[in-house]
Design an enzyme around this catalytic site. Structure first.
Site, PDB file in Angstrom:
ATOM      1  N   HIS A   1      45.512 124.669  38.493  1.00 37.19           N
ATOM      2  CA  HIS A   1      46.817 124.278  37.959  1.00 37.19           C
ATOM      3  C   HIS A   1      47.876 124.212  39.068  1.00 37.19           C
ATOM      4  O   HIS A   1      48.766 125.060  39.150  1.00 37.19           O
ATOM      5  CB  HIS A   1      47.230 125.285  36.886  1.00 37.19           C
ATOM      6  CG  HIS A   1      48.490 124.952  36.156  1.00 37.19           C
ATOM      7  ND1 HIS A   1      49.018 123.670  36.096  1.00 37.19           N
ATOM      8  CD2 HIS A   1      49.353 125.739  35.455  1.00 37.19           C
ATOM      9  CE1 HIS A   1      50.129 123.689  35.380  1.00 37.19           C
ATOM     10  NE2 HIS A   1      50.361 124.926  34.998  1.00 37.19           N
TER      11      HIS A   1
ATOM     12  N   CYS B   1      55.503 121.867  34.765  1.00 36.67           N
ATOM     13  CA  CYS B   1      54.085 121.509  34.832  1.00 36.67           C
ATOM     14  C   CYS B   1      53.811 120.066  34.401  1.00 36.67           C
ATOM     15  O   CYS B   1      52.716 119.548  34.638  1.00 36.67           O
ATOM     16  CB  CYS B   1      53.269 122.462  33.962  1.00 36.67           C
ATOM     17  SG  CYS B   1      53.554 124.195  34.307  1.00 36.67           S
TER      18      CYS B   1
END
Length: 407
Positions: free
Chosen positions: A352, A86
């Protein structure tokens, strides 16, 4: 070492883009960044492409960045592909900053992109159930089993996602250590969903009260669905250059990079928050930037679940240990409060898209430092901080990356 600045930014809406490819999303964000900066594609001398699952998910491997960027006229340049879970696009940004500061490049394009929506549900969810991830999450659950606050009657869930069970265990450990509450975590989530109402690029734009967050379906106690980030498609981009080179574009509104620090986690006791990787790397970033937590006007932190915002806000020193939940209940971390956090809506509401998440944070902070955030503008914002985590290893984030910017 030379000074580095961010001269241009671009970002697609985060959400569902079934009709667009990785290349199309990349080109959308890059075109916007080029237009924002005024820099022609021919002036870019280095490109960094950040992505996590394109090879696995779409079968597009080898040189995805070159395929996406050459049609825009970005060719004959040094190029690389960065993957750090991420934190991929933040690591790409840090690579760009280092190259510029060292004099090895003048103008670097960084772009992060991800497509997670698909009609193939099994493949979509396999992304978050990779064998090593499961091993690490299960090991964390075993290490913390005797330290966690108990699940109250009726709070049990049968979620098959061991990663979300690990996030929930982090929350239960925080509750056991500091006396924080599920309602405080819900207050953080409600704050961020409220912020996203004013963000036109956010995946969700529906306000939620604390009670609505608590009443939503449980993922793994104490986390309910609105406390957890959705899957998302999207892309974000930035143009990094030296401060001297930026003077060629006097109409561009450059934002200074005061610090770009990152490091991997290490072995520690699960409840040893003093040695959390973000606390360590954040302290180094503050030193490099010659500022401290009290100087920060706005923050974007990694909240794959809302307990992440609680932990990261405390690790950065923006709230005292154990007090981020209390601060959220008081409105201190909301727009108009003492230290606004995740005014974009955060990952739980803005979305996200893994490889694009980090530069999505940077897009938000640059927008505020320029005074362009409209209804969600943090008035007088001068210094901003972003914390972006990547992966999970041991008892904490596999990677923590902290960026400090100034107008």
């Amino acid at each position: 070492m030379r000074d580095a600045v961010i001269l241009g930014i671009g970002m697609t809406p985060f959400g569902r883009h079934l009709d667009k490819s990785h290349e199309q999303l990349t080109q959308w964000a890059v075109r916007d960044a080029l237009a924002d900066s005024g820099v022609p594609a021919s002036a870019i001398d280095m490109a960094v492409y950040a992505n996590v699952i394109q090879g696995f998910f779409a079968g597009e491997m080898s040189i995805p960045g070159e395929y996406a960027l050459r049609p825009l006229g970005i060719s004959g340049v040094r190029a690389m592909h960065v993957e750090a879970a991420c934190a991929s696009s933040t690591m790409g940004l840090h690579v760009a900053v280092d190259y510029v500061r060292a004099g090895l490049a003048e103008a670097v394009l960084v772009v992060g992109v991800e497509k997670l929506y698909s009609d193939d549900r099994a493949k979509k969810f396999a992304v978050f159930q990779q064998p090593r991830d499961i091993v690490e999450a299960e090991a964390y659950l075993a290490k913390t089993a005797g330290l966690l606050a108990p699940v109250p009657p009726g709070g049990e869930s049968d979620s098959p996602n061991v990663l979300m069970q690990a996030y929930a265990a982090q929350a239960r450990l925080h509750i056991a250590t500091y006396g924080s509450t599920q309602r405080q975590i819900a207050a953080i989530a409600a704050k961020d969903h409220g912020h996203s109402v004013h963000n036109p690029l956010s995946q969700y734009r529906k306000p939620m009260s604390v009670d609505e967050v608590l009443a939503a379906p449980t993922v793994a106690w104490p986390l309910t669905n609105p406390m957890c980030a959705p899957i998302s498609d999207g892309a974000s981009a930035a143009i990094v250059c030296s401060a001297d080179w930026a003077r060629r574009f006097p109409d561009a509104r450059a934002v200074r990079v005061l610090a770009a620090e990152s490091q991997t986690g290490s072995e520690r006791a699960p409840d040893d928050y003093a040695n959390h990787v973000t606390r360590i790397v954040g302290a180094r970033a503050y030193e490099k930037a010659s500022v401290g937590p009290k100087d920060i006007d706005i923050a974007e932190v990694h909240d794959a679940s809302s307990i992440g915002e609680m932990i990261q806000t405390e690790a950065l020193g923006l709230c005292a240990p154990g007090e981020a939940g209390i601060a959220a209940e008081r409105g201190e971390t909301a727009l108009g409060g003492r230290i606004p956090v995740n005014v974009s809506g955060g990952l739980v509401s803005k979305g996200h898209p893994l490889g694009a998440t980090g530069l999505g944070q940077i897009f938000e902070l640059v927008t505020h430092l320029r005074g362009d955030a409209g209804a969600r503008q943090v008035e007088g914002a001068r210094i901003a901080i972003a914390e972006n985590s990547g992966g999970f290893y041991g008892v904490e984030d596999g990677m923590s990356a902290v960026t400090i910017l100034a107008r």
